[in-house]
Structure formats: C-alpha cells, structure tokens
Write an enzyme that holds these catalytic residues in place. Structure first.
Site, PDB file in Angstrom:
ATOM      1  CD  GLU A  66     -11.724   7.577   1.815  1.00 19.22           C
ATOM      2  OE1 GLU A  66     -12.939   7.636   1.578  1.00 19.22           O
ATOM      3  OE2 GLU A  66     -11.181   6.623   2.405  1.00 19.22           O
ATOM      4  NE  ARG A  84     -12.217   4.930  -1.299  1.00 16.98           N
ATOM      5  CZ  ARG A  84     -11.958   3.833  -2.014  1.00 16.98           C
ATOM      6  NH1 ARG A  84     -12.211   3.793  -3.304  1.00 16.98           N
ATOM      7  NH2 ARG A  84     -11.445   2.769  -1.426  1.00 16.98           N
ATOM      8  CB  SER A 112      -8.447   4.144   3.542  1.00 12.93           C
ATOM      9  OG  SER A 112      -8.308   2.829   3.095  1.00 12.93           O
TER      10      SER A 112
HETATM   11  N1  EPU Z   1       0.883  -1.404   2.313  1.00 16.68           N
HETATM   12  C1  EPU Z   1       2.008  -1.350   3.106  1.00 16.68           C
HETATM   13  N2  EPU Z   1       1.842  -1.110   4.430  1.00 16.68           N
HETATM   14  C2  EPU Z   1       0.631  -0.944   4.994  1.00 16.68           C
HETATM   15  C3  EPU Z   1      -0.514  -0.982   4.186  1.00 16.68           C
HETATM   16  C4  EPU Z   1      -0.364  -1.227   2.823  1.00 16.68           C
HETATM   17  O1  EPU Z   1       3.120  -1.515   2.632  1.00 16.68           O
HETATM   18  O2  EPU Z   1       0.581  -0.758   6.223  1.00 16.68           O
HETATM   19  C5  EPU Z   1       1.034  -1.714   0.900  1.00 16.68           C
HETATM   20  C6  EPU Z   1       0.560  -3.150   0.603  1.00 16.68           C
HETATM   21  O3  EPU Z   1       1.557  -4.063   0.791  1.00 16.68           O
HETATM   22  C7  EPU Z   1       0.139  -3.059  -0.839  1.00 16.68           C
HETATM   23  C8  EPU Z   1      -0.351  -1.647  -0.967  1.00 16.68           C
HETATM   24  O4  EPU Z   1       0.184  -0.911   0.122  1.00 16.68           O
HETATM   25  O5  EPU Z   1       1.228  -3.219  -1.695  1.00 16.68           O
HETATM   26  C9  EPU Z   1      -1.860  -1.531  -1.029  1.00 16.68           C
HETATM   27  O6  EPU Z   1      -2.443  -1.990   0.179  1.00 16.68           O
HETATM   28  P1  EPU Z   1      -3.945  -2.585   0.235  1.00 16.68           P
HETATM   29  O7  EPU Z   1      -4.118  -3.647  -0.776  1.00 16.68           O
HETATM   30  O8  EPU Z   1      -4.241  -2.927   1.641  1.00 16.68           O
HETATM   31  O9  EPU Z   1      -4.860  -1.405  -0.270  1.00 16.68           O
HETATM   32  P2  EPU Z   1      -4.820   0.179   0.010  1.00 16.68           P
HETATM   33  O10 EPU Z   1      -4.397   0.843  -1.254  1.00 16.68           O
HETATM   34  O11 EPU Z   1      -4.065   0.486   1.238  1.00 16.68           O
HETATM   35  C10 EPU Z   1      -7.252   0.573  -0.893  1.00 16.68           C
HETATM   36  C11 EPU Z   1      -8.500   1.272  -0.436  1.00 16.68           C
HETATM   37  C12 EPU Z   1      -9.256   0.410   0.559  1.00 16.68           C
HETATM   38  C13 EPU Z   1      -9.585  -0.926  -0.096  1.00 16.68           C
HETATM   39  C14 EPU Z   1      -8.286  -1.586  -0.540  1.00 16.68           C
HETATM   40  C15 EPU Z   1      -8.525  -2.865  -1.308  1.00 16.68           C
HETATM   41  C16 EPU Z   1      -8.041   3.649  -0.537  1.00 16.68           C
HETATM   42  C17 EPU Z   1      -7.775   4.899   0.206  1.00 16.68           C
HETATM   43  N3  EPU Z   1      -8.166   2.536   0.183  1.00 16.68           N
HETATM   44  O12 EPU Z   1      -6.378   0.468   0.245  1.00 16.68           O
HETATM   45  O13 EPU Z   1     -10.480   1.070   0.842  1.00 16.68           O
HETATM   46  O14 EPU Z   1     -10.267  -1.792   0.797  1.00 16.68           O
HETATM   47  O15 EPU Z   1      -7.576  -0.703  -1.439  1.00 16.68           O
HETATM   48  O16 EPU Z   1      -9.034  -2.576  -2.561  1.00 16.68           O
HETATM   49  O17 EPU Z   1      -8.151   3.688  -1.762  1.00 16.68           O
HETATM   50  C18 EPU Z   1     -11.416   2.683   2.336  1.00 16.68           C
HETATM   51  O18 EPU Z   1     -11.511   3.438   1.378  1.00 16.68           O
HETATM   52  O19 EPU Z   1     -11.826   3.005   3.487  1.00 16.68           O
HETATM   53  C19 EPU Z   1     -10.813   1.365   2.166  1.00 16.68           C
HETATM   54  C20 EPU Z   1     -10.598   0.518   3.171  1.00 16.68           C
END
Ligand code: EPU
Length: 339
Positions: free
Chosen positions: A334, A164, A238
């Site tokens: 972010e 990012r 995010s």
């Molecule tokens: N999780 C929780 N609780 C929550 C949300 C997530 O426990 O409320 C856990 C999930 O169970 C999982 C982990 O956190 O084990 C990761 O969650 P998720 O796959 O939803 O991805 P993220 O790391 O929360 C990132 C990006 C997103 C992108 C997704 C999918 C960042 C800041 N965010 O989210 O990007 O869509 O991966 O690749 O890196 C964005 O940047 O605006 C965005 C939406």
C-alpha cells in the site's frame, strides 16, 4: 521566491525515518509557486517526486530528481444550513484539520483522528480508518495540471474513489498536484460507531451517548494502543492493502483456517485482514536487522533505528513470499515505493 536546494536529506520528510537524499528539493508555499516551477522547461522535464507529510512512502534509495514538498497552508469554512464546508491547503497536517473540525463541532472527520500525513495526500489513497473513508466527507479538490499549468476542480465522482484508491493513483498518476481539499461536514453528528473496537472502548469508558470529541479521543486511544508513533518508531502505517479475493478461493482457505479474519467485499468477493495472514506466518513482532513488524499490528513495518529503505523493502518481499506460500494470496504494497 522559489528556493531549489541541492542534496537535501529526506530523513525529516518521511515518517519511516529513512536516510536518503534528494538531488534537488523545493518547497511549495502557495499555488503560484507551482506555476513558476513548472513553467521553467528544465524542471518540467525533470523526474519528480511530490510529497506531503511523507507518511505513505518508502525511500529505497536516494532520489536522483526533484522532490516537491507541498506546504500550502490555510483552513477556512462556511455553513449552508446544517452543512459546513471546510477547505484546507494541501500542506496542512491532517490531524490538525481533524482537531479544528472536532473543536468547532463540525462532524464527520472524528473517526479519521490521528492518521499521519497531510491534507493534500488524503484523497490520493482515499485514507480510511474505523469505518469511515475520506470519500465519506470529501466534497471536491483543487489540483494543478503539470502539463498545462492550469488549476482544475475535481468532484467526488471525478476522483473515482475505491479502497485506498483514486484516479490520482491510476489513470491520472503523476499528472496533477493537489493544492487544496474541500470537505462536506455537518453540525448535526451522524456518528459511525460500527467498528467493534470503538464500541468496546466507549463501553470501557462508560460513555453511552458520545460527543464527536469523545469519539475522536476514543479513536486516538485505539490507534495509540495498536500502532507505533512515527515520531519515535519510524513507520508508514499499514504497509500492505487488505487483499480482496474471490469467494471460492476464500472457501478453500477457510476449510484449513476457520479462524481467518474476513469481511464482505461485494458480490462474490471477500476481504482478508493482511495483518492476520502475516501474523499466521510468524512475522508479528519480529525484528530483522534494523527493521521488523510491529508487536501489536503485524501489518505495520517499522524502522527500529538506522534501517535502510532496501532493508525494509526486502523484509516486505519476504513477507509477500511467505503469505503466498502459506495461503496462495498475493499481498500488494500500500505504501508508495520510491526507487
Ligand atoms: N489482525 C491480526 N494480527 C495482526 C493485525 C491484525 O490478527 O497483527 C487482525 C485483527 O485481530 C482484526 C483484523 O486483523 O481481526 C483487522 O485488524 P485492524 O482492526 O487492526 O485493522 P486492519 O485491517 O489491519 C485497517 C487499515 C488501517 C486502519 C484500520 C482501522 C488497511 C490496509 N489498513 O487495518 O489503516 O487504521 O483498518 O480501521 O486497510 C493505513 O492504511 O495505514 C492504516 C493504518
């Protein structure tokens, strides 16, 4: 002809749906508009905010300067063997470009389906989702240097992409305006299905050898199930970055929280899932006034209708404090905070 408007509501121009006003507002439809605008000493010196789709910002108050909205359109492509180069104007909607590529069989963008925002903003924060980042398909971009009013081409190396991050957010912050982006795609798909949720959804649909269209549809379905649609519930995706912490700190947290979601982040570092940390602090799905966190993804702050930027900002500060108190980890926003 440039049209500079006064006291314009920015509500239609930010996906958070925050009501805030711009003192001045101008739309850029072609490259030459930037030269006309910034060769005028008055506007050159004025405080400015450059926006595309408005999908990665929080307007905390009215903006007492000039908002410059990029609306340069156009998509073109040419092939060199298996490789296809696609060039798009900064004002193109990101997902329209993804659909154009998927429909034409140009592979590489499919995991980035349905990300809100514009093409011009995509390199600034190196957008990413489901195992693919912008940098994986980026060839170059063309940008306008405000100080000299010259256009310059940036290679992938010049952009210094990170998680990012890019040079446009760091060393060159505020100095350039991206006008178009060129992507390197392929007519031979090299699918990236490593992200667990993609594999699972393909299996649910009984698909074992997916086309890029099917991958795009699966990614879109996963996003819809987890993330609120900004056209109905204001949000900026995010709100925080996933924090990267030293291995030793991770091990000490892990002792108390063995279920902690984590990923390798290079020698000696671990990346944590900010959504997990926020959920553990009890914030998931909570509504506070007109704002809150999304019921299916605690990392996404939402506007339930009528929220002020200040309200959302203050919620984000409370979340940072409570994650720090519980885990000793400092979350970093972010989303671009405009105040
Ligand atoms: N999780 C929780 N609780 C929550 C949300 C997530 O426990 O409320 C856990 C999930 O169970 C999982 C982990 O956190 O084990 C990761 O969650 P998720 O796959 O939803 O991805 P993220 O790391 O929360 C990132 C990006 C997103 C992108 C997704 C999918 C960042 C800041 N965010 O989210 O990007 O869509 O991966 O690749 O890196 C964005 O940047 O605006 C965005 C939406």
């Amino acid at each position: 002809m440039l049209q500079i408007q006064e006291n314009v509501s920015l509500k239609p121009y930010n996906t958070f749906g925050i009501e805030a006003k711009a003192r001045y507002f101008v739309e850029i439809n072609e490259e030459q508009d930037l030269v006309s605008l910034f060769s005028d000493a008055q506007w050159h010196a004025f405080e400015r905010l450059v926006i595309g789709g408005g999908s990665n910002m929080l307007l905390v108050t009215d903006f007492n300067g000039l908002v410059v909205r990029l609306n340069i359109q156009g998509i073109s492509d040419y092939a060199e063997g298996d490789t296809v180069f696609v060039e798009a104007g900064a004002g193109e909607v990101w997902n329209d470009l993804v659909n154009f590529c998927v429909d034409n069989g140009f592979a590489g963008m499919e995991n980035l389906s349905l990300i809100p925002g514009s093409v011009g903003a995509s390199p600034i924060q190196n957008i990413g989702a489901y195992g693919v980042e912008l940098k994986d398909v980026f060839e170059s971009c063309r940008a306008f240097e405000i100080a000299t009013q010259q256009f310059k081409t940036f290679s992938k190396e010049d952009c210094q992409f990170g998680y990012r991050e890019s040079v446009f957010k760091s060393a060159l912050r505020g100095q350039y305006i991206i006008v178009s982006v060129k992507f390197r795609l392929s007519v031979t798909p090299r699918l990236n299905l490593s992200y667990g949720a993609i594999e699972q959804e393909l299996a649910n649909r009984g698909i074992s050898n997916p086309t890029i269209k099917e991958v795009s549809q699966v990614v879109a379905a996963i996003r819809v199930s987890k993330l609120p649609d900004p056209s109905t519930i204001g949000n900026s995706g995010s709100f925080f970055k996933n924090p990267v912490i030293p291995q030793a700190q991770f091990e000490s947290i892990y002792k108390s929280y063995p279920a902690i979601a984590n990923y390798p982040a290079g020698e000696g570092y671990v990346k944590l899932a900010a959504g997990w940390l926020i959920e553990q602090c009890g914030w998931k799905g909570k509504t506070i006034g007109h704002t809150g966190t999304w019921k299916n993804q605690a990392l996404v702050l939402v506007n339930h209708g009528g929220a002020t930027g200040q309200e959302v900002y203050s919620l984000s500060s409370q979340i940072i404090d409570s994650v720090y108190t519980k885990f000793g980890v400092m979350l970093e926003r972010e989303v671009n905070i405009i105040q």
